[in-house]
Design a protein around this motif. Sequence first.
Motif, PDB file in Angstrom:
ATOM      1  N   ALA A 185      33.990   1.028  24.483  1.00  0.00           N
ATOM      2  CA  ALA A 185      34.682   2.170  23.873  1.00  0.00           C
ATOM      3  C   ALA A 185      33.875   2.764  22.725  1.00  0.00           C
ATOM      4  O   ALA A 185      33.687   3.985  22.637  1.00  0.00           O
ATOM      5  CB  ALA A 185      36.063   1.737  23.382  1.00  0.00           C
ATOM      6  N   SER A 186      33.381   1.916  21.836  1.00  0.00           N
ATOM      7  CA  SER A 186      32.637   2.417  20.677  1.00  0.00           C
ATOM      8  C   SER A 186      31.316   3.058  21.094  1.00  0.00           C
ATOM      9  O   SER A 186      30.898   4.061  20.506  1.00  0.00           O
ATOM     10  CB  SER A 186      32.390   1.282  19.677  1.00  0.00           C
ATOM     11  OG  SER A 186      31.739   0.190  20.293  1.00  0.00           O
ATOM     12  N   THR A 225      39.331   9.146  24.305  1.00  0.00           N
ATOM     13  CA  THR A 225      39.634   9.274  22.872  1.00  0.00           C
ATOM     14  C   THR A 225      38.827  10.399  22.254  1.00  0.00           C
ATOM     15  O   THR A 225      39.348  11.225  21.491  1.00  0.00           O
ATOM     16  CB  THR A 225      39.321   7.954  22.148  1.00  0.00           C
ATOM     17  OG1 THR A 225      40.109   6.899  22.710  1.00  0.00           O
ATOM     18  CG2 THR A 225      39.625   8.072  20.657  1.00  0.00           C
ATOM     19  N   VAL A 237      32.241   6.583  22.410  1.00  0.00           N
ATOM     20  CA  VAL A 237      32.617   7.504  21.338  1.00  0.00           C
ATOM     21  C   VAL A 237      31.354   7.983  20.613  1.00  0.00           C
ATOM     22  O   VAL A 237      31.209   9.175  20.310  1.00  0.00           O
ATOM     23  CB  VAL A 237      33.589   6.838  20.348  1.00  0.00           C
ATOM     24  CG1 VAL A 237      33.794   7.726  19.118  1.00  0.00           C
ATOM     25  CG2 VAL A 237      34.938   6.573  21.013  1.00  0.00           C
ATOM     26  N   SER A 242      31.509   5.038  14.745  1.00  0.00           N
ATOM     27  CA  SER A 242      31.474   4.378  16.051  1.00  0.00           C
ATOM     28  C   SER A 242      30.213   3.542  16.220  1.00  0.00           C
ATOM     29  O   SER A 242      30.217   2.532  16.930  1.00  0.00           O
ATOM     30  CB  SER A 242      31.579   5.414  17.167  1.00  0.00           C
ATOM     31  OG  SER A 242      30.512   6.339  17.104  1.00  0.00           O
ATOM     32  N   VAL A 244      38.016   4.503  27.976  1.00  0.00           N
ATOM     33  CA  VAL A 244      38.959   4.653  26.859  1.00  0.00           C
ATOM     34  C   VAL A 244      38.298   5.436  25.720  1.00  0.00           C
ATOM     35  O   VAL A 244      38.882   6.353  25.133  1.00  0.00           O
ATOM     36  CB  VAL A 244      39.438   3.280  26.367  1.00  0.00           C
ATOM     37  CG1 VAL A 244      40.263   3.422  25.089  1.00  0.00           C
ATOM     38  CG2 VAL A 244      40.259   2.574  27.447  1.00  0.00           C
ATOM     39  N   GLY A 245      37.050   5.093  25.425  1.00  0.00           N
ATOM     40  CA  GLY A 245      36.327   5.784  24.365  1.00  0.00           C
ATOM     41  C   GLY A 245      36.093   7.247  24.678  1.00  0.00           C
ATOM     42  O   GLY A 245      36.233   8.121  23.806  1.00  0.00           O
ATOM     43  N   GLY A 305      36.239   0.069  28.969  1.00  0.00           N
ATOM     44  CA  GLY A 305      36.223   0.364  27.541  1.00  0.00           C
ATOM     45  C   GLY A 305      35.585   1.715  27.258  1.00  0.00           C
ATOM     46  O   GLY A 305      36.064   2.491  26.424  1.00  0.00           O
ATOM     47  N   SER A 306      34.494   2.029  27.987  1.00  0.00           N
ATOM     48  CA  SER A 306      33.832   3.318  27.802  1.00  0.00           C
ATOM     49  C   SER A 306      34.741   4.473  28.203  1.00  0.00           C
ATOM     50  O   SER A 306      34.724   5.540  27.578  1.00  0.00           O
ATOM     51  CB  SER A 306      32.543   3.362  28.630  1.00  0.00           C
ATOM     52  OG  SER A 306      31.637   2.369  28.196  1.00  0.00           O
ATOM     53  N   PRO A 325      36.118  -3.162  23.625  1.00  0.00           N
ATOM     54  CA  PRO A 325      35.809  -2.337  22.449  1.00  0.00           C
ATOM     55  C   PRO A 325      34.336  -1.987  22.343  1.00  0.00           C
ATOM     56  O   PRO A 325      33.986  -0.941  21.788  1.00  0.00           O
ATOM     57  CB  PRO A 325      36.266  -3.213  21.268  1.00  0.00           C
ATOM     58  CG  PRO A 325      36.321  -4.597  21.801  1.00  0.00           C
ATOM     59  CD  PRO A 325      36.705  -4.460  23.232  1.00  0.00           C
ATOM     60  N   THR A 384      31.915   7.086  32.834  1.00  0.00           N
ATOM     61  CA  THR A 384      32.532   5.823  32.438  1.00  0.00           C
ATOM     62  C   THR A 384      33.581   5.385  33.444  1.00  0.00           C
ATOM     63  O   THR A 384      33.755   4.186  33.683  1.00  0.00           O
ATOM     64  CB  THR A 384      33.153   5.942  31.036  1.00  0.00           C
ATOM     65  OG1 THR A 384      34.002   7.088  30.987  1.00  0.00           O
ATOM     66  CG2 THR A 384      32.073   6.111  29.991  1.00  0.00           C
TER      67      THR A 384
END
Length: 418
Positions: free
Chosen positions: A325-326, A281, A329, A296, A277-278, A274-275, A322, A157
Amino acid sequence: MTRLRIATSRTFRSMHTRNFRLYFFGQVVSGTGSWMQTIAQAWLVLRLTHSGVALGITLALQFTPILLAGAWGGVLADRFDKRRMLVATATAAGLLALVLGALVALGVVQVWMVYVLALLLGCVTAVDNPARRAFVAELVPPEHVANAVSLNSAVFTAARVIGPAAAGFLIAGVGVAWCFFANALSFGAVIIAFFMMEQDHLWSSAPVTRAKGQLRAGFHYSWNNPALRLPLIMTAVISTFSFNLQVVLPLMAERVFHAGAAEYGTLFAVTGFGSLVGALTAAHRARGSRTVMIGSAFALGVSMLAAALAPTLALELVVLVPMGASSMVFMSMATAVLHEHTDPAMRGRVMALFAVAFLGSTPIGGPIVGWVSQVYGARAGIGLGALVALATATLALHGRHARRSTLAEAPAMPVAAT
């Protein structure tokens, strides 16, 4: 400050292992080059054909070998030394990138040539992907596997942030061929990293002796274990219809927002941010979670729906964060759950089935989403993925509740008198 240091240490705990550090930084360089090629290849096909269907065909050819032979790649990963396999596949992928770059630079490239090279790269990936996913678990102690899996996702990512942006500006500045040359060069970093690793500090399982029925045993083992079956099915369905950004984002950039290569690269880069960040996390969690995995998937569907409806490029860039990110996750949790519930002797085959579910579904979904995007528009292609993700998450949640209700209503076993 102390809490921040503790949280950072927990998120990056696998980085204390030397072999994983070497792997991590080698993959950052190689992954960046691979994303540059992904962006450049899609842009090249679009310029040669002006067709969303052609984009879908390119993806289908690149991932068909994984669909047809990816499971056999897992058998090979269980039988042979994974590190040596990965050196061989990195060398082969680098040579294919060099050939494609040369064809473009010489001005002789035609779309059928891109198709052939995409198919050959898919053959390499069918062996590489299961071995690489299984090898991650051998780089760290068992208690750090979930963290290593998430950081491995973070590698790609992070590359999705750097690679697409670099590709967009490189295409606009000096031409598409240089993206392929850069990718060919980047494989040198990962090959050097593999040679620098210490064999004595790998948590390797003994190679599985060749025997009949090993592929069938892998299917049977995965299907009859509910902890493995759920993430594999969800990954297959969502990947088929929701993970086709190489098809929809070029069309969104060109036809919806009337933008060029730089903006197209930025769309991918923002999704990659975003990925990242995911992935970080997910890396903070000590273990995989089926609940987080399902949640997710819901978030992915909602954010994809927002991306399909975004009226301007600026808003599109916002909602892609987002969405990225989702999606990451979901993938990190699915991978972690599979690793945690798989016997080491079966890891190559299980991760091969995951590769088939994740990447092998593209030959089916790519042309479908490409056709929908060509006929009804790129927004419809993203919207289809959104609805499928929401439906899959809903069914998975309903299934879990149904199983819990069945267990709760089952009659208690009589207790023998003492």
